[in-house]
Design a protein around this motif. Structure first.
Motif, PDB file in Angstrom:
ATOM      1  N   UNK A  77      36.168  49.101  38.394  1.00 52.00           N
ATOM      2  CA  UNK A  77      34.859  48.553  38.741  1.00 52.00           C
ATOM      3  C   UNK A  77      34.641  47.317  37.882  1.00 52.00           C
ATOM      4  N   UNK A  78      34.397  46.173  38.482  1.00 51.20           N
ATOM      5  CA  UNK A  78      34.157  44.984  37.666  1.00 51.20           C
ATOM      6  C   UNK A  78      32.951  45.167  36.750  1.00 51.20           C
TER       7      UNK A  78
ATOM      8  N   UNK B  75      28.065  43.054  33.686  1.00 48.42           N
ATOM      9  CA  UNK B  75      27.458  42.173  32.682  1.00 48.42           C
ATOM     10  C   UNK B  75      28.090  40.786  32.695  1.00 48.42           C
ATOM     11  N   UNK B  76      29.234  40.673  33.328  1.00 44.33           N
ATOM     12  CA  UNK B  76      29.935  39.385  33.307  1.00 44.33           C
ATOM     13  C   UNK B  76      29.821  38.653  34.632  1.00 44.33           C
ATOM     14  N   UNK B  77      28.964  39.139  35.497  1.00 46.59           N
ATOM     15  CA  UNK B  77      28.853  38.540  36.826  1.00 46.59           C
ATOM     16  C   UNK B  77      28.184  37.168  36.770  1.00 46.59           C
TER      17      UNK B  77
ATOM     18  N   UNK C 221      32.203  35.942  40.061  1.00 46.62           N
ATOM     19  CA  UNK C 221      32.783  37.063  39.331  1.00 46.62           C
ATOM     20  C   UNK C 221      32.172  38.347  39.871  1.00 46.62           C
ATOM     21  N   UNK C 222      32.996  39.215  40.418  1.00 51.69           N
ATOM     22  CA  UNK C 222      32.431  40.417  41.030  1.00 51.69           C
ATOM     23  C   UNK C 222      31.790  41.323  39.992  1.00 51.69           C
TER      24      UNK C 222
ATOM     25  N   UNK D  55      30.743  44.587  41.006  1.00 53.49           N
ATOM     26  CA  UNK D  55      30.701  45.926  41.590  1.00 53.49           C
ATOM     27  C   UNK D  55      29.715  46.027  42.723  1.00 53.49           C
TER      28      UNK D  55
ATOM     29  N   UNK E 103      30.230  52.930  48.077  1.00 52.30           N
ATOM     30  CA  UNK E 103      29.194  51.895  47.942  1.00 52.30           C
ATOM     31  C   UNK E 103      29.412  50.988  46.732  1.00 52.30           C
ATOM     32  N   UNK E 104      30.591  50.997  46.185  1.00 50.23           N
ATOM     33  CA  UNK E 104      30.886  50.138  45.040  1.00 50.23           C
ATOM     34  C   UNK E 104      32.092  49.251  45.330  1.00 50.23           C
ATOM     35  N   UNK E 105      31.996  48.010  44.859  1.00 49.11           N
ATOM     36  CA  UNK E 105      33.123  47.102  45.022  1.00 49.11           C
ATOM     37  C   UNK E 105      34.121  47.361  43.903  1.00 49.11           C
ATOM     38  N   UNK E 106      35.357  47.553  44.279  1.00 48.36           N
ATOM     39  CA  UNK E 106      36.404  47.824  43.306  1.00 48.36           C
ATOM     40  C   UNK E 106      37.530  46.812  43.488  1.00 48.36           C
ATOM     41  N   UNK E 107      38.291  46.630  42.435  1.00 45.00           N
ATOM     42  CA  UNK E 107      39.390  45.672  42.492  1.00 45.00           C
ATOM     43  C   UNK E 107      40.631  46.289  41.856  1.00 45.00           C
TER      44      UNK E 107
ATOM     45  N   UNK F 146      43.952  44.923  40.033  1.00 44.04           N
ATOM     46  CA  UNK F 146      44.629  43.749  39.495  1.00 44.04           C
ATOM     47  C   UNK F 146      46.075  44.101  39.161  1.00 44.04           C
TER      48      UNK F 146
ATOM     49  N   UNK G 182      37.889  36.292  33.963  1.00 48.24           N
ATOM     50  CA  UNK G 182      37.623  34.860  34.085  1.00 48.24           C
ATOM     51  C   UNK G 182      37.007  34.261  32.823  1.00 48.24           C
ATOM     52  N   UNK G 183      36.166  35.056  32.160  1.00 47.50           N
ATOM     53  CA  UNK G 183      35.438  34.474  31.029  1.00 47.50           C
ATOM     54  C   UNK G 183      36.327  34.210  29.821  1.00 47.50           C
TER      55      UNK G 183
END
Lengths: 98, 321
Positions: free
Chosen positions: A42-43, A46-48, A81-82, A84, B177-181, B183, B244-245
């Motif tokens: 789950x992304x 807080x970083x979105x 930035x995703x 979730x 209902x949650x977006x998951x990735x 990597x 990304x950050x």
């Protein structure tokens, strides 16, 4: 006539309902869940990236800011930035195109 | 009057930058989203023995004569939008008709495309990309695509170092209902000790390539815009999309032989835009990972100063260096 290939291959559009199909279903069992999905994360919300409000200007054919002269594209140089949230999909690089 | 047709989602803000650049150069732009058809945009076109497709598109704000289209910028438009009240069956039927009719007319346009939609669709397939990249002389990581656990074990045994796994198609999905990735994952012995679920679908494995940094190489036509991508976190180092950050960027110049091979790859894939990812080893060797036919580029322009929007506009206007 039954096409041999889905015609969307020749004219790709985002799918109906968004680039990433929505599902409320929970994961199935280990025998039926694709192996690589055990590493799904789950992304971090807080970083979105927060996106500024915008309206589409039909004459200029670009989005314009709300209560600001700055154009939205000038305010958002970060990739999306995703977090979730299904409403905040990741960049096109990471999402399905069709 | 020559017109650049832009088919893109209205909320794709990097496209705004391209539209504004075209506008500043005096080009006529007709921008629309496929979602405007059929309710907000009308199409009429004819073909016969003496003429190719002739006609146009009309919206409440402007008209497009198909004969005026000199170039088309295509960037993941939204789906067609139909009248409320249609049944699901009617909507599916209408969507197929719209795609074949509206999409068919537009994709038949004989003009400069950045890029042609069917080429973009074809190039989405990683196995196709990798085969084309190999034929063009680019260095690849040894790669396995399989749903067989024994093939994974054999591959892991054949590769002298570490192997990774990553999705062969989109790494994001919505579940519960949650977006998951998903990597890139550097695989451990424990990971390889339990391959339950491998049979359920195709999985992609590659040899891990030692890296000094990665490069995002954006191609606009034949022009390369390359940026080193550095990360100071383990997650970002493994897969920069996951953090990304943590990233910093630096303009760079790819070796001439890499550029030559990338141009050959773009030609083979019939792409006039692409965002390519490379690993650069500590010894300076470039290894191709993938090409995104519809990749993000705006943040790279901001981070490096590379004039990518201008490069895309050049390509659409037929400007060559």
């Amino acid at each position: 006539m039954i096409p041999v290939a889905h015609p969307r291959e020749a004219f790709p559009l985002s799918p109906e309902g968004g680039r990433i199909p929505h599902s409320s279903e929970q994961p199935s069992g280990p025998d039926t869940r694709p192996w690589v999905l055990r590493f799904a994360v789950l992304p971090d919300s807080a970083r979105a990236t927060a996106l500024p409000p915008a309206l589409y200007d039909e004459d200029r054919q670009i989005s314009v800011g709300v209560d600001t002269d700055l154009l939205p594209y000038m305010q958002t140089h970060s990739p999306t930035i995703p977090d979730g949230s299904p409403a905040n999909p990741p960049p096109l690089d990471e999402g399905p195109k069709d | 009057m020559p017109t650049v047709l832009v088919i893109a989602a209205r909320d794709d803000w990097p496209t705004d930058r391209v539209v504004k650049t075209l506008d500043e150069r005096g080009a006529t732009v007709f921008r629309m989203d496929a979602a405007e058809f059929p309710e907000e945009a009308g199409l009429a076109a004819r073909i016969d023995d003496s003429h190719g497709w002739a006609g146009g598109v009309v919206t409440s704000h402007r008209e497009l004569d198909l004969a005026d289209v000199s170039a088309c910028y295509f960037r993941t438009p939204h789906p067609f939008r139909f009248a409320e009240g249609m049944s699901d069956a009617e909507r599916r039927f209408a969507a197929a008709q719209a795609r074949a009719g509206f999409g068919g007319i537009l994709t038949a346009l004989d003009c400069r495309w950045v890029s042609h939609p069917s080429a973009m669709s074809r190039a989405e397939y990683k196995p196709y990309q990798l085969a084309a990249a190999r034929e063009c002389g680019l260095t690849l990581p040894p790669t396995l695509i399989t749903n067989r656990p024994d093939a994974v074990q054999a591959f892991a045994g054949d590769i002298p170092g570490t192997i990774i796994c990553k999705p062969v198609a989109s790494p994001v999905f919505i579940e519960g209902d949650q977006l998951k990735a998903v990597y890139t994952r550097v695989l451990t012995e424990d990971d390889l000790g339990d391959l339950t679920g491998m049979e359920t679908t195709a999985h992609l494995f590659q040899a891990w390539v030692d890296k000094a940094y990665e490069v995002r190489l954006t191609m606009a036509g034949d022009r390369p815009f390359a940026a080193e991508v550095h990360s100071d976190t383990k997650a970002g180092y493994t897969d920069w999309r996951s953090d990304y950050k943590s990233l910093t960027y630096k303009p760079t110049a790819p070796p001439p032989d890499v550029i030559e091979r990338v141009r050959a790859l773009m030609h083979r894939l019939e792409l006039r835009f692409g965002a390519l990812d490379f690993v650069v080893s500590p010894a300076g060797e470039w290894t191709f990972l993938e090409v995104n036919p519809c990749g993000q580029w705006d943040w790279i322009q901001h981070a490096t100063g590379h004039p990518i929007a201008e490069g895309i506009a050049d390509e659409l206007l037929g400007v060559t260096e």
